[in-house]
Design a protein around this motif. Structure first.
Motif, PDB file in Angstrom:
ATOM      1  N   THR A 192       0.804  -1.227   0.032  1.00  0.00           N
ATOM      2  CA  THR A 192      -0.188   0.026   0.042  1.00  0.00           C
ATOM      3  C   THR A 192       0.992   1.171   0.056  1.00  0.00           C
ATOM      4  O   THR A 192       0.692   2.188  -0.800  1.00  0.00           O
ATOM      5  N   ILE A 193       1.745   1.345   0.594  1.00  0.00           N
ATOM      6  CA  ILE A 193       2.795   2.351   0.681  1.00  0.00           C
ATOM      7  C   ILE A 193       3.660   2.543  -0.507  1.00  0.00           C
ATOM      8  O   ILE A 193       3.661   3.437  -1.017  1.00  0.00           O
ATOM      9  N   ALA A 194       4.059   1.516  -0.978  1.00  0.00           N
ATOM     10  CA  ALA A 194       4.472   1.477  -2.340  1.00  0.00           C
ATOM     11  C   ALA A 194       3.595   1.961  -3.314  1.00  0.00           C
ATOM     12  O   ALA A 194       4.092   2.832  -4.222  1.00  0.00           O
ATOM     13  N   GLY A 195       2.420   1.649  -3.372  1.00  0.00           N
ATOM     14  CA  GLY A 195       1.184   2.285  -4.277  1.00  0.00           C
ATOM     15  C   GLY A 195       1.155   3.555  -4.250  1.00  0.00           C
ATOM     16  O   GLY A 195       0.946   4.526  -5.208  1.00  0.00           O
ATOM     17  N   MET A 196       1.230   4.246  -2.896  1.00  0.00           N
ATOM     18  CA  MET A 196       1.057   5.673  -2.615  1.00  0.00           C
ATOM     19  C   MET A 196       2.202   6.202  -3.327  1.00  0.00           C
ATOM     20  O   MET A 196       2.356   7.510  -4.042  1.00  0.00           O
ATOM     21  N   PHE A 197       3.334   5.662  -2.904  1.00  0.00           N
ATOM     22  CA  PHE A 197       4.694   6.153  -3.549  1.00  0.00           C
ATOM     23  C   PHE A 197       4.724   6.339  -5.174  1.00  0.00           C
ATOM     24  O   PHE A 197       4.993   7.372  -5.779  1.00  0.00           O
ATOM     25  N   LEU A 198       4.356   5.085  -5.827  1.00  0.00           N
ATOM     26  CA  LEU A 198       4.033   5.099  -7.449  1.00  0.00           C
ATOM     27  C   LEU A 198       3.182   5.972  -7.645  1.00  0.00           C
ATOM     28  O   LEU A 198       3.412   6.601  -8.772  1.00  0.00           O
ATOM     29  N   SER A 199       2.187   6.382  -7.104  1.00  0.00           N
ATOM     30  CA  SER A 199       0.996   7.377  -7.416  1.00  0.00           C
ATOM     31  C   SER A 199       1.793   8.706  -7.364  1.00  0.00           C
ATOM     32  O   SER A 199       1.486   9.535  -8.422  1.00  0.00           O
ATOM     33  N   LEU A 200       2.691   9.170  -6.416  1.00  0.00           N
ATOM     34  CA  LEU A 200       3.390  10.271  -6.265  1.00  0.00           C
ATOM     35  C   LEU A 200       4.345  10.624  -7.401  1.00  0.00           C
ATOM     36  O   LEU A 200       4.477  11.347  -8.132  1.00  0.00           O
ATOM     37  N   VAL A 201       4.999   9.526  -7.758  1.00  0.00           N
ATOM     38  CA  VAL A 201       5.700   9.331  -8.893  1.00  0.00           C
ATOM     39  C   VAL A 201       5.147   9.746 -10.340  1.00  0.00           C
ATOM     40  O   VAL A 201       5.838  10.276 -11.035  1.00  0.00           O
ATOM     41  N   TYR A 202       3.799   9.004 -10.374  1.00  0.00           N
ATOM     42  CA  TYR A 202       3.136   9.298 -11.683  1.00  0.00           C
ATOM     43  C   TYR A 202       2.832  10.656 -11.669  1.00  0.00           C
ATOM     44  O   TYR A 202       2.671  11.260 -12.687  1.00  0.00           O
ATOM     45  N   LEU A 203       2.327  11.226 -10.496  1.00  0.00           N
ATOM     46  CA  LEU A 203       1.866  12.795 -10.506  1.00  0.00           C
ATOM     47  C   LEU A 203       3.094  13.602 -10.820  1.00  0.00           C
ATOM     48  O   LEU A 203       3.005  14.738 -11.735  1.00  0.00           O
ATOM     49  N   ALA A 204       4.217  13.023 -10.299  1.00  0.00           N
ATOM     50  CA  ALA A 204       5.320  14.036 -10.670  1.00  0.00           C
ATOM     51  C   ALA A 204       5.890  14.004 -12.166  1.00  0.00           C
ATOM     52  O   ALA A 204       6.043  15.082 -12.898  1.00  0.00           O
ATOM     53  N   ALA A 205       5.727  12.614 -12.677  1.00  0.00           N
ATOM     54  CA  ALA A 205       6.075  12.774 -14.011  1.00  0.00           C
ATOM     55  C   ALA A 205       5.349  12.855 -15.053  1.00  0.00           C
ATOM     56  O   ALA A 205       5.515  13.176 -16.366  1.00  0.00           O
ATOM     57  N   GLY A 206       3.999  12.460 -14.831  1.00  0.00           N
ATOM     58  CA  GLY A 206       3.026  12.936 -15.817  1.00  0.00           C
ATOM     59  C   GLY A 206       2.902  11.730 -16.605  1.00  0.00           C
ATOM     60  O   GLY A 206       2.177  11.849 -17.837  1.00  0.00           O
ATOM     61  N   ASN A 207       3.379  10.727 -16.409  1.00  0.00           N
ATOM     62  CA  ASN A 207       3.571   9.492 -17.404  1.00  0.00           C
ATOM     63  C   ASN A 207       3.641   8.165 -16.716  1.00  0.00           C
ATOM     64  O   ASN A 207       4.181   8.017 -15.584  1.00  0.00           O
ATOM     65  N   LEU A 208       2.729   7.319 -17.190  1.00  0.00           N
ATOM     66  CA  LEU A 208       2.515   6.106 -16.245  1.00  0.00           C
ATOM     67  C   LEU A 208       3.704   5.226 -16.682  1.00  0.00           C
ATOM     68  O   LEU A 208       4.014   4.323 -15.640  1.00  0.00           O
ATOM     69  N   LEU A 209       4.479   5.315 -17.529  1.00  0.00           N
ATOM     70  CA  LEU A 209       5.526   4.565 -17.677  1.00  0.00           C
ATOM     71  C   LEU A 209       6.488   4.703 -16.697  1.00  0.00           C
ATOM     72  O   LEU A 209       7.308   3.470 -16.364  1.00  0.00           O
ATOM     73  N   VAL A 210       6.655   5.756 -16.131  1.00  0.00           N
ATOM     74  CA  VAL A 210       7.656   6.111 -14.984  1.00  0.00           C
ATOM     75  C   VAL A 210       7.476   5.243 -13.887  1.00  0.00           C
ATOM     76  O   VAL A 210       8.389   4.592 -13.476  1.00  0.00           O
ATOM     77  N   PRO A 211       6.381   5.345 -13.331  1.00  0.00           N
ATOM     78  CA  PRO A 211       5.993   4.628 -12.234  1.00  0.00           C
ATOM     79  C   PRO A 211       6.184   3.091 -12.551  1.00  0.00           C
ATOM     80  O   PRO A 211       6.471   2.192 -11.663  1.00  0.00           O
ATOM     81  N   ILE A 212       5.669   2.603 -13.664  1.00  0.00           N
ATOM     82  CA  ILE A 212       5.893   1.330 -14.151  1.00  0.00           C
ATOM     83  C   ILE A 212       7.387   0.713 -14.238  1.00  0.00           C
ATOM     84  O   ILE A 212       7.861  -0.211 -13.537  1.00  0.00           O
ATOM     85  N   VAL A 267       9.722   2.459 -12.189  1.00  0.00           N
ATOM     86  CA  VAL A 267      10.153   2.050 -11.102  1.00  0.00           C
ATOM     87  C   VAL A 267       9.858   0.666 -10.350  1.00  0.00           C
ATOM     88  O   VAL A 267      10.562   0.356  -9.524  1.00  0.00           O
ATOM     89  N   HIS A 268       8.725   0.305 -10.716  1.00  0.00           N
ATOM     90  CA  HIS A 268       7.999  -0.879 -10.077  1.00  0.00           C
ATOM     91  C   HIS A 268       8.978  -2.263 -10.756  1.00  0.00           C
ATOM     92  O   HIS A 268       9.220  -3.190  -9.877  1.00  0.00           O
ATOM     93  N   LEU A 269       9.065  -2.092 -11.719  1.00  0.00           N
ATOM     94  CA  LEU A 269       9.800  -3.119 -12.429  1.00  0.00           C
ATOM     95  C   LEU A 269      11.319  -3.242 -11.704  1.00  0.00           C
ATOM     96  O   LEU A 269      11.796  -4.491 -11.236  1.00  0.00           O
ATOM     97  N   ALA A 270      11.877  -2.162 -11.572  1.00  0.00           N
ATOM     98  CA  ALA A 270      13.434  -2.090 -10.979  1.00  0.00           C
ATOM     99  C   ALA A 270      13.339  -2.579  -9.672  1.00  0.00           C
ATOM    100  O   ALA A 270      14.160  -3.136  -9.143  1.00  0.00           O
TER     101      ALA A 270
END
Length: 94
Positions: free
Chosen positions: A48-68, A70-73
């Motif tokens: 859940t915490i990782a999901g919140m972090f990835l949501s923030l990454v998405y907001l900052a990047a404006g692109n869904l590929l960036v949090p994906i 990060v998740h892959l890494a």
């Protein structure tokens, strides 16, 4: 591509249902964590915490590929790198 659309659609639908973008992203992260309860409650909470972090990454990047990416890494490190490091550090192993 379909998976990208589904991930984005989930966040959008939850956000529309709750009527608030930050609350929608938090709810989406909670759903993400609940989907990982097979890891136990600690795994679900961490996810859940990782999901919140990835949501923030998405907001900052404006692109869904960036949090994906990060998740892959994160998965790569957790599944491939860390087990090898633990194995390498075990005493008495050849």
């Amino acid at each position: 591509m379909a998976r990208l659309r589904l991930r984005r659609l989930k966040v959008v639908l939850i956000t529309l249902a709750v009527g608030d973008a930050p609350l929608g992203m938090a709810a989406s992260a909670l759903v993400f964590g609940l989907a990982h309860l097979y890891l136990g409650w600690r795994g679900g909470a961490a996810t859940t915490i990782a999901g919140m972090f990835l949501s923030l990454v998405y907001l900052a990047a404006g692109n869904l590929l960036v949090p994906i990416a990060v998740h892959l890494a994160t998965d790569w490190v957790g599944l491939l790198v860390l087990p090898r490091l633990v194995e390498w550090r075990r005493p008495g192993q050849p």
